[in-house]
Design a protein around this motif. Sequence first.
Motif, PDB file in Angstrom:
ATOM      1  N   LEU A 338       0.821  -1.252   0.001  1.00 48.09           N
ATOM      2  CA  LEU A 338      -0.173   0.048  -0.041  1.00 48.09           C
ATOM      3  C   LEU A 338       0.994   1.313  -0.023  1.00 48.09           C
ATOM      4  CD1 LEU A 338      -2.640  -0.878   2.652  1.00 48.09           C
ATOM      5  CD2 LEU A 338      -2.894  -0.931   0.262  1.00 48.09           C
ATOM      6  N   MET A 339       2.175   1.063   0.514  1.00 44.22           N
ATOM      7  CA  MET A 339       3.011   2.419   0.496  1.00 44.22           C
ATOM      8  C   MET A 339       4.385   2.266  -0.455  1.00 44.22           C
ATOM      9  SD  MET A 339       3.029   2.342   4.752  1.00 44.22           S
ATOM     10  CE  MET A 339       3.783   3.952   5.031  1.00 44.22           C
ATOM     11  N   HIS A 340       4.112   1.153  -1.397  1.00 46.88           N
ATOM     12  CA  HIS A 340       5.181   1.357  -2.191  1.00 46.88           C
ATOM     13  C   HIS A 340       5.470   2.472  -2.992  1.00 46.88           C
ATOM     14  CE1 HIS A 340       8.093   0.146  -5.273  1.00 46.88           C
ATOM     15  NE2 HIS A 340       8.107  -0.935  -4.798  1.00 46.88           N
ATOM     16  N   PRO A 341       6.599   3.400  -2.912  1.00 52.16           N
ATOM     17  CA  PRO A 341       6.576   4.454  -3.323  1.00 52.16           C
ATOM     18  C   PRO A 341       6.369   4.657  -4.866  1.00 52.16           C
ATOM     19  CG  PRO A 341       8.782   3.871  -2.572  1.00 52.16           C
ATOM     20  CD  PRO A 341       7.804   2.722  -2.425  1.00 52.16           C
ATOM     21  N   ARG A 342       6.571   3.491  -5.647  1.00 53.97           N
ATOM     22  CA  ARG A 342       6.499   3.688  -7.143  1.00 53.97           C
ATOM     23  C   ARG A 342       5.445   2.987  -7.450  1.00 53.97           C
ATOM     24  NH1 ARG A 342      11.480   2.716  -6.794  1.00 53.97           N
ATOM     25  NH2 ARG A 342      11.519   0.592  -7.391  1.00 53.97           N
TER      26      ARG A 342
END
Length: 354
Positions: A338-342
């Motif tokens: 959910l927080m993967h920057p890409r």
Amino acid sequence: MTLASRLRGEIDASGPMPFETFMAACLYDPDGGFFTTGPLRSVRSGDFLTSPEVSPWFGRCLARFVAAEGDRLGSPPGLLVADVGAGSGSLLTGLREPIGLAAELWAADASPAARDALGGVVGDSNVAEQLTNLPAGRPTVLFANELLDNVPVSLAVREAGGWTERWVGAADDDALSLVPVPARPEVAKWAGLFCGTVPVGGMVEVQLAAGEWLRRALDHIGSGAVVVIDYGGTAEELEPRRTRGTLRTYRNHHLGHDPLLAPGETDVTVDVNFTALLAVATAAGAKAELHRQDDFLAVLGLGDEVSRLRRLELELARGGDAVARLQVRSEKTDAETLMHPRGLGDFRVLIARK
Ligand SMILES: C[S@@+](CC[C@H](N)C(=O)[O-])C[C@H]1O[C@@H](n2cnc3c(N)ncnc32)[C@H](O)[C@@H]1O
């Protein structure tokens, strides 16, 4: 008759149609639209996967957001939490889990298959087809996760001397094609305001209807917040995508680039222009803010949850319960996604409060 042949018949009879009319038919035609016919789309066995389908931690974090908004509003009786374009209802399921969330849950979706599923989550009487069928004038926190990327767009193309539009016309064979027409004034105005620098020949998806949706949503709630979560960015952030534009299709988790190929059989979607939405929210008198999804979820404690799950996984590795360890690892990996920057973390969250 297929939707494709019906559309072709209409074009043969009346000439090219605005792209937004074509896109609306592709997604919402009662007899052939991608969302209005067929199964649930936003599930693992469907066509694309969304944050609440990836991990229940999405809804659980949003429950913390709702609790904070409830406090901000002075804990009003009858706080309503609504999810528009709610799909399977996974956002509301995750959101309802935390103990102590006192709110009335409602869901709306254009898809009959989704509405069937949503009845099982919030009860049939709390399921609607559209935003405007939800209870109005109440203190409300209204979510729209991956909804506005589907709201029909017009297509504008930058020319040396201004803008033209692309409408859907007929090619020589049975196929459809994009044909140039002069830009309508409102389309050219929007493109000029919200697209930054566009190279000659560059394509812009004009999102007048998404702005209108946000304006209606803000008008619909009595007080509270409308939270729009989606892929996209500010006008500046979208500038590098302006050569080809961001219009694309999805089917069975596969990306495509030609919405004219199989009308009604694929999702048709664009990157949401959040600069335009911010302008609509501000003009409607709302206080608006924009965040990245990873930052927004971090503030709601998701980073801490991931750390807790990581520690638990290590403990279980020492204790030897292999099944429990695998479960915790999978929960942690999904929450991290959910927080993967890409990836999902790069989504934008617009909060408009009134
Ligand atoms: C990409 S899915 C997202 C589903 C859900 N929000 C999620 O995050 O899993 C888009 C959903 O919005 C629904 N939808 C699309 N346009 C809509 C509209 N104008 N009003 C209500 N629902 C709509 C579709 O039927 C579909 O279920």
